[in-house]
Design an enzyme around this catalytic site. Structure first.
Site: not given
Ligand code: GLU
Length: 606
Positions: A412, A430, A451, A454, A478, A501
């Site tokens: 992201t 993201t 998304e 997740d 998230s 992530g």
């Molecule tokens: N989908 C991840 C989240 O919301 C974000 C992805 C990322 O940070 O690389 O935690």
């Protein structure tokens, strides 16, 4: 952010790619420019600041500030530009979380712009025959696409705190999409990592593999479809994406992903409907808050686990004087606090509209103390560690059933902005995986997110309720952690965030403690080699720690490590005691970030 997949891209590779760029014939829509814009990881001065991963995007934000816009205006314009230059990380097909400090009221407010599951979704969203479908299949599918939250986030932010129209703020990004940006080694490498997926979707191949080739380093990458889409958003407002033509296009694409008929890939459809898009709302909600060594640390509340996890870990760490600890002692405490916070995150964090999330309890010092009690100086906690119960904080309790942390993508982008009035924005946006679902909305120039992957596909721990199972209109948990720190007078000290992530949480925690406790200047705290422990058996170490004597010292008390070549890519801003803003970004990771101020002055200090 688009640098995630570029872990192995070295300067040498960049040079080789540049040389080969000269040798290759360019597709007709692509022109060459002399070299990519310069990147600076730190800048200090007056008039406001912007830090992002990308020079073009930071420059857009600075221009908005220069023209009298505020930090919110700058953040929206920068985010729109990142949708052009970082299309594999962020864009109007995704979502994010926006944290804002308002200088006038001296308050922190937030927007949850997370993508949501379709109304028809239930806990079996990613199951077939009772079994989870392969993660990679879910990523490249319509099934993983949630209703985008990013355009609505921009609207919400501008309505509440902005001073310029969305139309005006989209214009620089529209120009950037039309005129193009210079391809760097990272963009090429990220495209390469997605080549097989993009090739299976003609709309993605046409955009990202011009002439069937990878974009050439040093060439100019244009996205006229996105320029038109931004122009339409400006003209008609984001309603067109939630109720108008663009909504129709998104729904059609998700329900029947436009796969190349010759492709052998199984691409599952999604069940997103016009009603889902029309029903989308951002949420304005109170931030999380913990006090840490006389400062107040604000973060994002659930549906992200960022604020509660960073907050709980800080509360745990506050009981130790980290400024006096040895490097090994500091890392040991940081690793153990992270492990505990992740044990609790796994058990308690989900979308609060569906789950009873004990946000207050998780952030209470009493709970943190009951958990800190588990940490020993000369031994390492076993993972997976069982969660605690914030409603009944029992010192050193080890009850509960332990569950591992489920997998999350690591891609992201984070931007941080501040203005001359003292307002500050920390905004992480993201599309989940690098390249999201790999599905470009035909003729629209942007990728759809994945998304919903997740969510837990199946309970992380069959014995206990998993708060992160899919549900109708539910937001997947998230780890995004945009953070703003205020002093005792509610004035800004710093703001930061990162992609990565679940590693976002540990990166933010390590950067905060690196600066606040260990005395590193912000840019050095960002650059410091990272460790990430997420309630797993092994703690990930970047090479800088892996190759340092501290590893053996930690192994001697029982730590187990694996290597991770690169963790996160943070940006931040800081208010210096003399009133200047300092913007800070990565020095090296992923090609380095871009820190800028409106009026540079003096040497960037601590
Ligand atoms: N989908 C991840 C989240 O919301 C974000 C992805 C990322 O940070 O690389 O935690």
């Amino acid at each position: 952010m688009r640098r995630s997949a570029a872990r192995n891209v070295s300067v040498v590779a960049a040079a080789v790619a540049l040389l080969s760029a000269c040798a290759q014939a360019l597709p007709s829509s692509v022109a060459t420019t002399p070299r990519p814009p310069e990147k600076t990881p730190v800048a200090a001065g007056y008039g406001g600041a912007v830090a992002s991963v990308d020079t073009d995007a930071s420059a857009v934000g600075i221009e908005v500030l220069r023209q009298g816009g505020n930090a919110v205006d700058a953040a929206v314009a920068t985010a729109a530009a990142l949708g052009v230059t970082e299309p594999y990380s962020a864009g109007i097909g995704g979502g994010g979380y926006f944290v804002y400090y308002d200088a006038k009221s001296r308050t922190v407010q937030t927007i949850d712009g997370r993508e949501t599951a379709p109304r028809s979704a239930d806990s079996s969203l990613f199951l077939e025959g009772g079994k989870p479908i392969p993660f990679a299949d879910a990523v490249t599918s319509g099934r993983g696409v949630g209703t985008p939250g990013t355009p609505a986030t921009w609207d919400t932010a501008l309505d509440a705190w902005g001073s310029k129209s969305l139309k005006r703020l989209l214009e620089p990004a529209e120009r950037l999409a039309r005129n193009g940006f210079t391809v760097d080694a990272t963009f090429r490498s990220q495209t390469e990592a997605n080549q097989a997926r993009f090739a299976d979707f003609p709309a993605s191949a046409e955009l990202f593999l011009p002439g069937g080739q990878l974009p050439v380093v040093g060439s100019v990458f244009k996205n006229p479809d996105l320029a038109r889409t931004y122009a339409e958003l400006g003209r008609k407002g984001t309603d067109t994406l939630y109720r108008g033509d663009l909504a129709d296009d998104i729904v059609r694409t998700v329900r029947k992903p436009p796969v190349d008929p010759a492709a052998t890939r199984v691409v599952r459809s999604g069940d997103l409907t016009a009603r889902d898009l029309a029903a989308y709302r951002t949420k304005r909600q109170a931030p999380t808050k913990v006090s840490y060594r006389g400062l107040d640390v604000y973060g994002i509340a659930p549906s992200s686990s960022g604020g509660t996890s960073v907050g709980e870990a800080l509360n745990i760490l506050e009981r130790t004087d980290l400024s006096r600890a040895t490097q090994a002692g500091y890392l040991h405490r940081f690793i153990e606090a992270s492990r505990i916070a992740f044990a609790d995150r796994g058990r308690w964090l989900g979308d609060p509209a569906f789950e009873d999330v004990p946000t207050k309890g998780l952030l209470s010092q009493r709970f943190a103390d009951s958990r800190a009690c588990l940490i020993k100086d000369d031994a390492v906690l076993k993972s997976p560690l069982a969660p605690g119960d914030p409603s009944d904080p029992t010192p050193c309790a080890t009850g509960g059933t332990a569950a591992p942390t489920t997998y999350e993508g690591e891609n992201t982008t984070h931007l941080t902005a501040a203005d001359k009035w003292g307002n500050v924005v920390a905004y992480t946006l993201t599309i989940e995986s690098t390249g999201g679902s790999a599905i470009t909305v035909p003729d629209r120039g942007f990728l759809l997110n994945n998304e919903l992957t997740d969510f837990s596909f199946a309970p992380a721990n069959p014995a206990v309720h998993d708060p992160n199972l899919p549900g109708p209109g539910k937001r997947p948990r998230s780890s995004i952690s945009p953070t703003i720190v205020l002093d005792g007078h509610a004035r800004p000290v710093l703001a930061l965030g990162s992609p990565g992530g679940a590693t976002i949480i540990t990166t933010v925690l390590q950067t905060l403690t690196g600066h606040l406790d260990r005395g590193l200047p912000l840019v050095e705290a960002i650059a410091a080699p990272r460790a990430s422990q997420r309630n797993g058996a092994a703690t990930e170490l970047e090479p800088g720690l892996w190759n340092s004597p501290v590893r053996a010292q930690l192994e001697a008390i029982g730590h187990v490590f694996t290597q991770n070549p690169e963790i996160g890519a943070a940006t931040g801003v800081q208010r210096l005691p003399d009133g200047r803003w300092l913007a800070a970004a990565e020095k090296v990771r992923r090609g380095g970030g871009s820190a800028m101020v409106v009026r540079p002055a003096g040497k960037p200090g601590k």
